[in-house]
Design a protein around this motif. Structure first.
Motif, PDB file in Angstrom:
ATOM      1  N   ALA A  77      14.886 -19.134   0.055  1.00 58.18           N
ATOM      2  CA  ALA A  77      13.997 -20.285  -0.066  1.00 58.18           C
ATOM      3  C   ALA A  77      12.623 -19.839  -0.548  1.00 58.18           C
ATOM      4  O   ALA A  77      11.844 -20.634  -1.037  1.00 58.18           O
ATOM      5  N   GLU A  78      12.339 -18.554  -0.365  1.00 62.83           N
ATOM      6  CA  GLU A  78      11.062 -18.039  -0.840  1.00 62.83           C
ATOM      7  C   GLU A  78      11.202 -16.579  -1.223  1.00 62.83           C
ATOM      8  O   GLU A  78      12.199 -15.934  -0.912  1.00 62.83           O
ATOM      9  N   ARG A  79      10.201 -16.076  -1.892  1.00 58.24           N
ATOM     10  CA  ARG A  79      10.202 -14.712  -2.388  1.00 58.24           C
ATOM     11  C   ARG A  79      10.376 -13.720  -1.237  1.00 58.24           C
ATOM     12  O   ARG A  79       9.814 -13.904  -0.168  1.00 58.24           O
ATOM     13  N   GLY A  80      11.170 -12.685  -1.464  1.00 56.82           N
ATOM     14  CA  GLY A  80      11.321 -11.636  -0.467  1.00 56.82           C
ATOM     15  C   GLY A  80      12.514 -11.853   0.458  1.00 56.82           C
ATOM     16  O   GLY A  80      12.859 -10.977   1.231  1.00 56.82           O
ATOM     17  N   GLN A  81      13.151 -13.014   0.374  1.00 55.87           N
ATOM     18  CA  GLN A  81      14.310 -13.248   1.244  1.00 55.87           C
ATOM     19  C   GLN A  81      15.592 -12.740   0.579  1.00 55.87           C
ATOM     20  O   GLN A  81      15.801 -12.944  -0.620  1.00 55.87           O
ATOM     21  N   SER A  82      16.433 -12.088   1.370  1.00 55.61           N
ATOM     22  CA  SER A  82      17.734 -11.644   0.856  1.00 55.61           C
ATOM     23  C   SER A  82      18.702 -11.529   2.026  1.00 55.61           C
ATOM     24  O   SER A  82      19.147 -10.443   2.390  1.00 55.61           O
ATOM     25  N   PRO A  83      18.999 -12.672   2.682  1.00 56.43           N
ATOM     26  CA  PRO A  83      19.851 -12.616   3.870  1.00 56.43           C
ATOM     27  C   PRO A  83      21.169 -11.884   3.600  1.00 56.43           C
ATOM     28  O   PRO A  83      21.831 -12.151   2.590  1.00 56.43           O
ATOM     29  N   THR A  84      21.492 -10.989   4.497  1.00 54.23           N
ATOM     30  CA  THR A  84      22.677 -10.137   4.331  1.00 54.23           C
ATOM     31  C   THR A  84      23.277  -9.822   5.694  1.00 54.23           C
ATOM     32  O   THR A  84      22.544  -9.564   6.642  1.00 54.23           O
ATOM     33  N   ILE A  85      24.581  -9.860   5.775  1.00 53.67           N
ATOM     34  CA  ILE A  85      25.246  -9.326   6.964  1.00 53.67           C
ATOM     35  C   ILE A  85      26.183  -8.211   6.526  1.00 53.67           C
ATOM     36  O   ILE A  85      26.701  -8.215   5.404  1.00 53.67           O
ATOM     37  N   GLN A  86      26.365  -7.268   7.420  1.00 48.10           N
ATOM     38  CA  GLN A  86      27.119  -6.056   7.086  1.00 48.10           C
ATOM     39  C   GLN A  86      28.055  -5.730   8.248  1.00 48.10           C
ATOM     40  O   GLN A  86      27.631  -5.804   9.408  1.00 48.10           O
ATOM     41  N   SER A  87      29.284  -5.395   7.929  1.00 50.25           N
ATOM     42  CA  SER A  87      30.207  -5.068   9.022  1.00 50.25           C
ATOM     43  C   SER A  87      29.824  -3.722   9.614  1.00 50.25           C
ATOM     44  O   SER A  87      29.457  -2.801   8.888  1.00 50.25           O
ATOM     45  N   ASN A  88      29.904  -3.618  10.940  1.00 49.97           N
ATOM     46  CA  ASN A  88      29.694  -2.318  11.581  1.00 49.97           C
ATOM     47  C   ASN A  88      30.950  -1.469  11.476  1.00 49.97           C
ATOM     48  O   ASN A  88      30.916  -0.281  11.747  1.00 49.97           O
ATOM     49  N   PHE A  89      32.047  -2.089  11.083  1.00 52.72           N
ATOM     50  CA  PHE A  89      33.309  -1.338  10.956  1.00 52.72           C
ATOM     51  C   PHE A  89      33.539  -0.940   9.500  1.00 52.72           C
ATOM     52  O   PHE A  89      32.948  -1.514   8.576  1.00 52.72           O
ATOM     53  N   TYR A  90      34.389   0.045   9.339  1.00 48.21           N
ATOM     54  CA  TYR A  90      34.776   0.527   8.016  1.00 48.21           C
ATOM     55  C   TYR A  90      36.288   0.432   7.886  1.00 48.21           C
ATOM     56  O   TYR A  90      37.006   0.463   8.899  1.00 48.21           O
ATOM     57  N   ILE A  91      36.754   0.342   6.642  1.00 48.14           N
ATOM     58  CA  ILE A  91      38.200   0.408   6.394  1.00 48.14           C
ATOM     59  C   ILE A  91      38.466   1.528   5.391  1.00 48.14           C
ATOM     60  O   ILE A  91      37.595   1.867   4.582  1.00 48.14           O
ATOM     61  N   LEU A  92      39.651   2.107   5.506  1.00 51.94           N
ATOM     62  CA  LEU A  92      40.038   3.130   4.522  1.00 51.94           C
ATOM     63  C   LEU A  92      41.300   2.618   3.836  1.00 51.94           C
ATOM     64  O   LEU A  92      42.404   2.757   4.368  1.00 51.94           O
ATOM     65  N   PHE A  93      41.092   1.977   2.727  1.00 52.56           N
ATOM     66  CA  PHE A  93      42.068   1.198   1.968  1.00 52.56           C
ATOM     67  C   PHE A  93      42.408  -0.060   2.765  1.00 52.56           C
ATOM     68  O   PHE A  93      42.363  -0.064   3.994  1.00 52.56           O
ATOM     69  N   GLY A  94      42.694  -1.110   2.006  1.00 53.91           N
ATOM     70  CA  GLY A  94      42.962  -2.374   2.678  1.00 53.91           C
ATOM     71  C   GLY A  94      42.691  -3.563   1.783  1.00 53.91           C
ATOM     72  O   GLY A  94      42.577  -3.422   0.553  1.00 53.91           O
ATOM     73  N   THR A  95      42.585  -4.731   2.405  1.00 50.78           N
ATOM     74  CA  THR A  95      42.252  -5.938   1.649  1.00 50.78           C
ATOM     75  C   THR A  95      41.063  -6.638   2.306  1.00 50.78           C
ATOM     76  O   THR A  95      40.905  -6.591   3.526  1.00 50.78           O
ATOM     77  N   VAL A  96      40.261  -7.269   1.470  1.00 53.01           N
ATOM     78  CA  VAL A  96      39.147  -8.078   1.962  1.00 53.01           C
ATOM     79  C   VAL A  96      39.183  -9.398   1.187  1.00 53.01           C
ATOM     80  O   VAL A  96      39.099  -9.391  -0.047  1.00 53.01           O
ATOM     81  N   SER A  97      39.382 -10.497   1.895  1.00 53.12           N
ATOM     82  CA  SER A  97      39.431 -11.819   1.250  1.00 53.12           C
ATOM     83  C   SER A  97      38.330 -12.696   1.818  1.00 53.12           C
ATOM     84  O   SER A  97      38.234 -12.873   3.036  1.00 53.12           O
ATOM     85  N   VAL A  98      37.516 -13.236   0.934  1.00 58.24           N
ATOM     86  CA  VAL A  98      36.352 -14.008   1.358  1.00 58.24           C
ATOM     87  C   VAL A  98      36.463 -15.426   0.798  1.00 58.24           C
ATOM     88  O   VAL A  98      36.676 -15.607  -0.399  1.00 58.24           O
ATOM     89  N   ILE A  99      36.332 -16.411   1.686  1.00 61.36           N
ATOM     90  CA  ILE A  99      36.346 -17.802   1.236  1.00 61.36           C
ATOM     91  C   ILE A  99      34.888 -18.233   1.101  1.00 61.36           C
ATOM     92  O   ILE A  99      34.184 -18.378   2.109  1.00 61.36           O
ATOM     93  N   MET A 100      34.462 -18.395  -0.129  1.00 54.88           N
ATOM     94  CA  MET A 100      33.035 -18.669  -0.322  1.00 54.88           C
ATOM     95  C   MET A 100      32.690 -19.619  -1.457  1.00 54.88           C
ATOM     96  O   MET A 100      33.492 -19.856  -2.364  1.00 54.88           O
ATOM     97  N   GLN A 101      31.484 -20.147  -1.370  1.00 52.88           N
ATOM     98  CA  GLN A 101      30.882 -20.961  -2.431  1.00 52.88           C
ATOM     99  C   GLN A 101      29.578 -20.266  -2.819  1.00 52.88           C
ATOM    100  O   GLN A 101      28.736 -19.992  -1.968  1.00 52.88           O
ATOM    101  N   ALA A 102      29.448 -19.980  -4.105  1.00 48.92           N
ATOM    102  CA  ALA A 102      28.272 -19.231  -4.571  1.00 48.92           C
ATOM    103  C   ALA A 102      27.039 -20.120  -4.632  1.00 48.92           C
ATOM    104  O   ALA A 102      27.134 -21.348  -4.615  1.00 48.92           O
ATOM    105  N   ALA A 103      25.884 -19.460  -4.717  1.00 49.80           N
ATOM    106  CA  ALA A 103      24.605 -20.191  -4.792  1.00 49.80           C
ATOM    107  C   ALA A 103      24.247 -20.486  -6.241  1.00 49.80           C
ATOM    108  O   ALA A 103      24.564 -19.733  -7.148  1.00 49.80           O
ATOM    109  N   ARG A 104      23.557 -21.604  -6.436  1.00 49.91           N
ATOM    110  CA  ARG A 104      22.983 -21.935  -7.743  1.00 49.91           C
ATOM    111  C   ARG A 104      21.660 -21.212  -7.895  1.00 49.91           C
ATOM    112  O   ARG A 104      21.221 -20.520  -6.993  1.00 49.91           O
ATOM    113  N   GLY A 105      20.998 -21.419  -9.004  1.00 48.51           N
ATOM    114  CA  GLY A 105      19.632 -20.931  -9.191  1.00 48.51           C
ATOM    115  C   GLY A 105      19.542 -19.789 -10.166  1.00 48.51           C
ATOM    116  O   GLY A 105      20.200 -18.755  -9.992  1.00 48.51           O
TER     117      GLY A 105
END
Ligand SMILES: *[C@@H]1O[C@H](CO)[C@@H](O)[C@H](O)[C@H]1NC(C)=O
Ligand SMILES: *[C@@H]1O[C@H](CO)[C@@H](O)[C@H](O)[C@H]1NC(C)=O
Ligand SMILES: *[C@@H]1O[C@H](CO)[C@@H](O)[C@H](O)[C@H]1NC(C)=O
Ligand SMILES: *[C@@H]1O[C@H](CO)[C@@H](O)[C@H](O)[C@H]1NC(C)=O
Ligand SMILES: *[C@@H]1O[C@H](CO)[C@@H](O)[C@H](O)[C@H]1NC(C)=O
Ligand SMILES: *[C@@H]1O[C@H](CO)[C@@H](O)[C@H](O)[C@H]1NC(C)=O
Ligand SMILES: *[C@@H]1O[C@H](CO)[C@@H](O)[C@H](O)[C@H]1NC(C)=O
Length: 365
Positions: A77-105
């Motif tokens: 919404a303003e300069r300097g924002q970059s909301p991010t979440i990060q998993s504390n877990f790791y995978i060694l090979f696998g699948t990651v499927s994300v259901i998402m809607q991208a942002a405009r702008g």
């Protein structure tokens, strides 16, 4: 944050590619000895619709974040924002499927990133001003010096208008990018600089939005992002759920040497502490979060109901007491007036010294 962008700007390499704002590492095992990576070691689906994730499982590395009916909401919404979440877990090979809607702008980038400690990386990147294509990309061991890794996939929908399933399948032999169950790209091990730059070390999942078009970024990055970001309104990306399947089982992954090869990764056997946290969250808030949503809603409803009933009872009591008090006061007042009157009459009789019942007003008494 943006270490790669800085690197890219410094070395002047970037024109076409470039990488998400999530790409950084606390400790690079190519050069030093790093703590081991907590393993997921299993499959897990994370629902973000009205659900704030357990912070022992997902870490918010930049805010603000909201969790509502559209899922996890990442907003610039303003300069300097970059909301991010990060998993504390790791995978060694696998699948990651994300259901998402991208942002405009213009200049706004929505991204799904898999990242390892030695900067192997797999990306989905959505350019806010581009409604027709999504970019897939990868990096191996932080090598940014290639111009042919990013591929733009044409879409038959507008990614900023609806939710879709962006999925990656990752094995030691190949990487696949899928959109709504359609394979759009395959990268074979040998195709990535003879395998050396094929992503092959334990990766965590980073979901976030950032301003690729911010003026502080390099010219190449701003161009790639579709132009300068205009901080005129709020731009949001939404993620409803993330499904992760770790093809390895164990409690943690450790780099056995500085080669960055998958063969060097040591898998510690045992139960994953993060998996335990997912199955049975610890702490009061953990127990609360572990309850099904309906149970939580019921508890909240009961608590509110209880409070309301208590409040009503108190109000009713006060009204009754108030009325009673008023009545009692009225009786008391009448009594007092009567007594006063009797006293006055008595005094007058005394003053007159007689037994006359004649009434006269009392003066200056
Ligand atoms: C590792 O160290 C070498 C020099 O020892 C340096 O050139 C390189 O940039 C370092 N790599 C990383 C990823 O830090
Ligand atoms: C994880 O999912 C895969 C299918 O993707 C399945 O074969 C496997 O049994 C699952 N593992 C666990 C621990 O549920
Ligand atoms: C979570 O993110 C914060 C903010 O970036 C950071 O200081 C902290 O070390 C992270 N925690 C973990 C477990 O990664
Ligand atoms: C979207 O990206 C594709 C691939 O790079 C490009 O051909 C197209 O012109 C872009 N559209 C806009 C509006 O920038
Ligand atoms: C980086 O990638 C380029 C292009 O694939 C390759 O020519 C170069 O050797 C790589 N550099 C390193 C250090 O692996
Ligand atoms: C998302 O796509 C992957 C790959 O096609 C598939 O395995 C998975 O079941 C899909 N997820 C959902 C929720 O449809
Ligand atoms: C892992 O968990 C299972 C059941 O939850 C338990 O029986 C087993 O002893 C645990 N293993 C280790 C190494 O802690």
């Amino acid at each position: 944050m943006n270490s790669r962008l800085t690197l890219v700007a410094l070395t002047g390499l970037s024109l076409l590619s470039q990488a998400a704002g999530q790409t950084w590492t606390h400790c690079n095992p190519m050069n030093t000895t790093c703590p081991s990576n907590p393993a997921l070691g299993s499959n897990a689906t994370f629902n973000f619709v009205d659900e704030r994730p357990n912070n022992k499982v997902w870490n918010q590395t930049a805010g603000p974040m909201k969790y509502g009916s559209g899922g996890a909401e990442f907003t610039v919404a303003e300069r300097g924002q970059s909301p991010t979440i990060q998993s504390n877990f790791y995978i060694l090979f696998g699948t990651v499927s994300v259901i998402m809607q991208a942002a405009r702008g213009q200049g706004i980038i929505s991204s799904i990133v898999l990242e390892s400690d030695d900067l192997d990386e797999v990306d989905w990147e959505f350019i806010g001003g581009n409604e027709t294509h999504v970019e897939s990309n990868y990096f191996g061991k932080g090598n940014t010096s290639s111009f042919d890794r990013a591929i733009y996939h044409p879409l038959d929908f507008i990614p900023q208008d609806s939710y879709h399933n962006y999925s990656t399948l990752w094995t030691a032999e190949k990487m696949e990018w899928w959109i709504d169950n359609k394979l759009v790209r395959t990268l074979l091990y040998g195709e990535a600089n003879g395998g050396y730059n094929f992503p092959q070390t334990p990766m965590n999942v980073r979901l976030g939005i950032w301003a690729g078009g911010d003026v502080k970024n390099s010219k190449g990055t701003i161009e790639w992002a579709g132009g300068l970001t205009e901080y005129k309104s709020a731009y949001s990306m939404f993620i409803k759920s993330v499904d992760v399947r770790d093809f390895s089982t164990g409690s943690s992954y450790t780099y056995g040497d500085h080669s960055g090869s998958w063969q060097s990764i040591k898998i510690a056997q045992g139960n994953s502490t993060i998996l335990k946290e997912i199955i049975a969250p610890s702490g009061v808030s953990g127990h609360w979060k572990a309850l099904p949503k309906t149970a939580r809603t019921a508890i909240i409803a009961c608590a509110i109901g209880g409070f309301v009933i208590l409040l009503l009872a108190v109000i009713a009591f006060c009204i009754v007491q108030g009325r009673k008090g008023k009545k009692e006061r009225a009786i008391a007042d009448a009594q007092w007036a009567k007594e006063q009157q009797e006293t006055n009459q008595y005094r007058m009789q005394m003053m007159k010294g007689g037994f006359s019942y004649e009434h006269k007003p009392v003066q200056n008494s």
